[in-house]
Design an enzyme around this catalytic site. Structure first.
Site, PDB file in Angstrom:
ATOM      1  N   CYS A   1       0.863  -1.185   0.000  1.00 20.50           N
ATOM      2  CA  CYS A   1       0.000   0.000   0.000  1.00 20.50           C
ATOM      3  C   CYS A   1       0.897   1.230   0.000  1.00 20.50           C
ATOM      4  CB  CYS A   1      -0.900  -0.029   1.237  1.00 20.50           C
ATOM      5  SG  CYS A   1      -1.722   1.537   1.572  1.00 20.50           S
TER       6      CYS A   1
ATOM      7  N   CYS B   1      -3.450   7.550  -1.659  1.00 20.59           N
ATOM      8  CA  CYS B   1      -4.760   7.654  -2.309  1.00 20.59           C
ATOM      9  C   CYS B   1      -5.849   8.177  -1.383  1.00 20.59           C
ATOM     10  CB  CYS B   1      -5.198   6.298  -2.845  1.00 20.59           C
ATOM     11  SG  CYS B   1      -3.860   5.246  -3.335  1.00 20.59           S
TER      12      CYS B   1
ATOM     13  N   THR C   1      -4.313   4.981   7.267  1.00 19.33           N
ATOM     14  CA  THR C   1      -3.287   4.583   6.296  1.00 19.33           C
ATOM     15  C   THR C   1      -2.309   5.727   6.052  1.00 19.33           C
ATOM     16  OG1 THR C   1      -4.775   3.029   5.225  1.00 19.33           O
ATOM     17  CG2 THR C   1      -2.976   3.876   3.889  1.00 19.33           C
TER      18      THR C   1
ATOM     19  N   GLU D   1      -0.650   1.547   9.057  1.00 22.39           N
ATOM     20  CA  GLU D   1      -1.816   2.245   9.588  1.00 22.39           C
ATOM     21  C   GLU D   1      -1.484   2.713  11.009  1.00 22.39           C
ATOM     22  OE1 GLU D   1      -2.437  -0.434   7.539  1.00 22.39           O
ATOM     23  OE2 GLU D   1      -3.441   0.805   6.046  1.00 22.39           O
TER      24      GLU D   1
ATOM     25  N   HIS E   1     -12.801   5.636  -2.910  1.00 23.52           N
ATOM     26  CA  HIS E   1     -11.794   4.704  -2.375  1.00 23.52           C
ATOM     27  C   HIS E   1     -12.097   3.262  -2.800  1.00 23.52           C
ATOM     28  CE1 HIS E   1      -8.083   4.515  -0.342  1.00 23.52           C
ATOM     29  NE2 HIS E   1      -8.475   3.628   0.540  1.00 23.52           N
TER      30      HIS E   1
ATOM     31  N   TYR F   1      -9.414   0.651  -5.095  1.00 23.27           N
ATOM     32  CA  TYR F   1      -8.998  -0.739  -4.882  1.00 23.27           C
ATOM     33  C   TYR F   1      -8.988  -1.540  -6.188  1.00 23.27           C
ATOM     34  CZ  TYR F   1      -8.871  -0.527   0.219  1.00 23.27           C
ATOM     35  OH  TYR F   1      -8.521  -0.244   1.508  1.00 23.27           O
TER      36      TYR F   1
ATOM     37  N   CYS G   1      -5.034  -0.355  -7.038  1.00 22.10           N
ATOM     38  CA  CYS G   1      -3.879  -0.709  -6.185  1.00 22.10           C
ATOM     39  C   CYS G   1      -3.796  -2.212  -5.934  1.00 22.10           C
ATOM     40  CB  CYS G   1      -3.930   0.059  -4.869  1.00 22.10           C
ATOM     41  SG  CYS G   1      -5.076  -0.558  -3.624  1.00 22.10           S
TER      42      CYS G   1
ATOM     43  N   GLU H   1      -6.965  -5.760   4.420  1.00 20.97           N
ATOM     44  CA  GLU H   1      -7.441  -4.472   3.931  1.00 20.97           C
ATOM     45  C   GLU H   1      -8.376  -4.642   2.738  1.00 20.97           C
ATOM     46  OE1 GLU H   1      -4.825  -1.562   2.195  1.00 20.97           O
ATOM     47  OE2 GLU H   1      -5.704  -0.038   3.482  1.00 20.97           O
TER      48      GLU H   1
END
Ligand code: SF4
Ligand code: FE
Length: 487
Positions: free
Chosen positions: A98, A102, A189, A256, A291, A295, A298, A446
């Protein structure tokens, strides 16, 4: 735009209040547990400087006309939305982790459009303030932690009914020059690698919860902010003497943190929502939509690395020609590209908001994320199947390097004859890292809970799928005459 080095130096200058393993970390930038996550974020700066990626990583700002990093952009077209997903896939491929930036990008776009509509209704000046804030972010190429999730306490109770009022971040005082807030944001994050925190409410709110309807921005090292770093599976391997092989991905990671706001003052020019509870839901829905689109980029990029690792492991094991291995690799690609297709589809179907930036198609973005709660698990399962049990039973790098027993490790963990045992160990450790180690936070759990747990998407799918029109279609095809029904 900042270079990778300038970004790292800019963070080093901040006086962050970070705790890890119960201790205050004086220098988070160089801490061995934190540094890989910083390297991933730095990749978003590094790629933007490269000629071959400039179309994907950079874009012209609608606010200033300057060339900016796409992570700071307000999307101006469906093409921008598509390029966002492509950029995220690229960053996932380059880091296998990650890369954290974003959440800020998704918050920018959600707050930009929501503040515009708030001002239309209430005559407030939030949008004007936010535009000025965005110019500051773009001109300084900042990384911003878009922060939504509160600790939430008892899930059966609304924010104002909690035994502890701080379970949701809230306004404790409204002053002429700003507001004072208290509470926390969980699972943040990239929090420790961010210059700023940009706060949004966590759910839709009723009037009784209006103190919890708050949005603002604040530098990460502001007075009253404490960050507690979240630990990850296998994280202390990073502290071992020899950890290059055993980490699987020694250079990159994600993180995180719990971010605590203990009576933090926010000046008025950084306040973007203050008690307008009827807009909390819109801000949440839009941020979550963006978001969930993210996904589809990413996780696909990280999936590309995992699929590649499984194929290499099969070769090193001497099993690459087996038909069932080939078929499993095809299946992994099929699942991964399905996620990408969803990310691209919700971007293509995007629409212009009243503020002028582009919003993804909410139904398709939620379908995208719902699939992400499943397919990476299946891809990981197939990767583990192909890798074989050695992925979790082989000895450490220390054993491989040992003068006394290293030759046994070399000898007995060899696969095909022309591949060094060390390389076979490296590829298996990478699969371990992505499925069970530090990167499994980003690739597996996640995928389940990030950008909202599966049920959150199912609620949105049920709201967006227009069931009534589907029933009408069926009735029409079946020549149903409802006047014949018993009244
Ligand atoms: Fe970006 Fe993916 Fe990390 Fe979210 S989980 S911040 S979309 S890389
Ligand atoms: Fe996430």
């Amino acid at each position: 735009m900042m270079t990778r080095e300038e970004y790292i130096e800019s963070l080093r200058k901040m006086k962050l209040n970070v705790y890890l393993f119960g201790e205050k970390i004086e220098n988070p930038v160089d801490h061995p547990i934190i540094r890989p996550s910083l390297n991933s974020l730095a990749m978003t700066y590094e790629l933007a400087q490269m000629e071959e990626y400039k179309d994907i990583m950079t874009v012209k700002s609608n606010l200033t006309g300057k060339t900016i990093n796409r992570f700071c952009h307000l999307h101006q077209s469906t093409e921008d939305l598509i390029n966002k997903v492509k950029m995220q896939r690229l960053c996932g491929q380059k880091t296998a982790a990650c890369f954290q930036r974003c959440v800020g990008m998704d918050a920018f776009n959600a707050i930009y459009s929501t503040t515009y509509e708030m001002d239309q209704k209430y005559g407030t000046v939030y949008h004007k303030r936010f535009v000025e804030y965005m110019k500051y972010v773009q001109d300084n190429d900042l990384t911003v932690d878009g922060a939504m999730t509160d600790p939430k306490g008892d899930r059966g109770l609304s924010p104002s009914k909690q035994a502890d009022p701080d379970m949701y971040l809230h306004i404790v005082e409204i002053r002429p020059d700003g507001i004072v807030v208290k509470g926390a944001k969980a699972h943040q994050t990239g929090a420790v690698n961010s210059h700023e925190h940009l706060i949004m409410p966590t759910q839709s709110m009723k009037e009784e919860d209006k103190a919890y309807a708050v949005s603002f921005a604040i530098p990460s090292d502001a007075e009253g902010i404490t960050m507690i770093y979240g630990r990850q599976s296998c994280d202390t391997r990073k502290m071992e003497r020899l950890h290059d092989i055993d980490l699987g991905n020694s250079q990159f990671g994600g993180h995180e943190a719990l971010v605590i706001f203990d009576n933090v003052f926010i000046p008025n020019d950084r306040v973007f929502m203050c008690e307008e509870y009827d807009f909390a839901g819109m801000m949440v829905e839009r941020f979550a939509g963006y978001h969930r689109q993210s996904y589809g980029g990413c996780k696909v990029g990280v999936g590309d690395v995992l699929i590649g690792a499984a194929a290499v492991a099969a070769e090193y094991n001497g099993a690459a020609k087996a038909s069932h291995i080939k078929d499993k690799l095809i299946e992994m690609n099929h699942l991964n590209e399905t996620l990408y297709a969803c990310g691209i589809a919700c971007s293509c179907e995007g629409q212009k908001t009243a503020a002028g930036n582009y919003q993804i198609d909410l139904l398709l973005a939620n379908v995208c994320k719902q699939n992400v709660t499943r397919y990476p698990y299946e891809i990981a399962r197939l990767a583990e199947d192909i890798a074989g049990g050695l992925m979790v039973t082989m000895p450490s790098e220390e054993d491989l390097r040992s003068k006394e027993i290293g030759h046994y490790v070399e000898k007995y963990f060899k696969g095909v004859n022309n591949v060094a045992t060390e390389n076979r160990m490296r590829i298996l450790r990478l699969i371990e890292n992505l499925t069970l180690g530090t990167a499994a936070v980003g690739y597996r759990t996640e995928s389940m809970h990030g950008a909202g747990s599966p049920q959150a998407q199912r609620i949105m799918i049920s709201r967006q799928c227009d069931m009534e029109s589907k029933k009408k279609l069926a009735k029409s095809i079946a020549h149903i005459d409802e006047t014949k029904n018993i009244q």
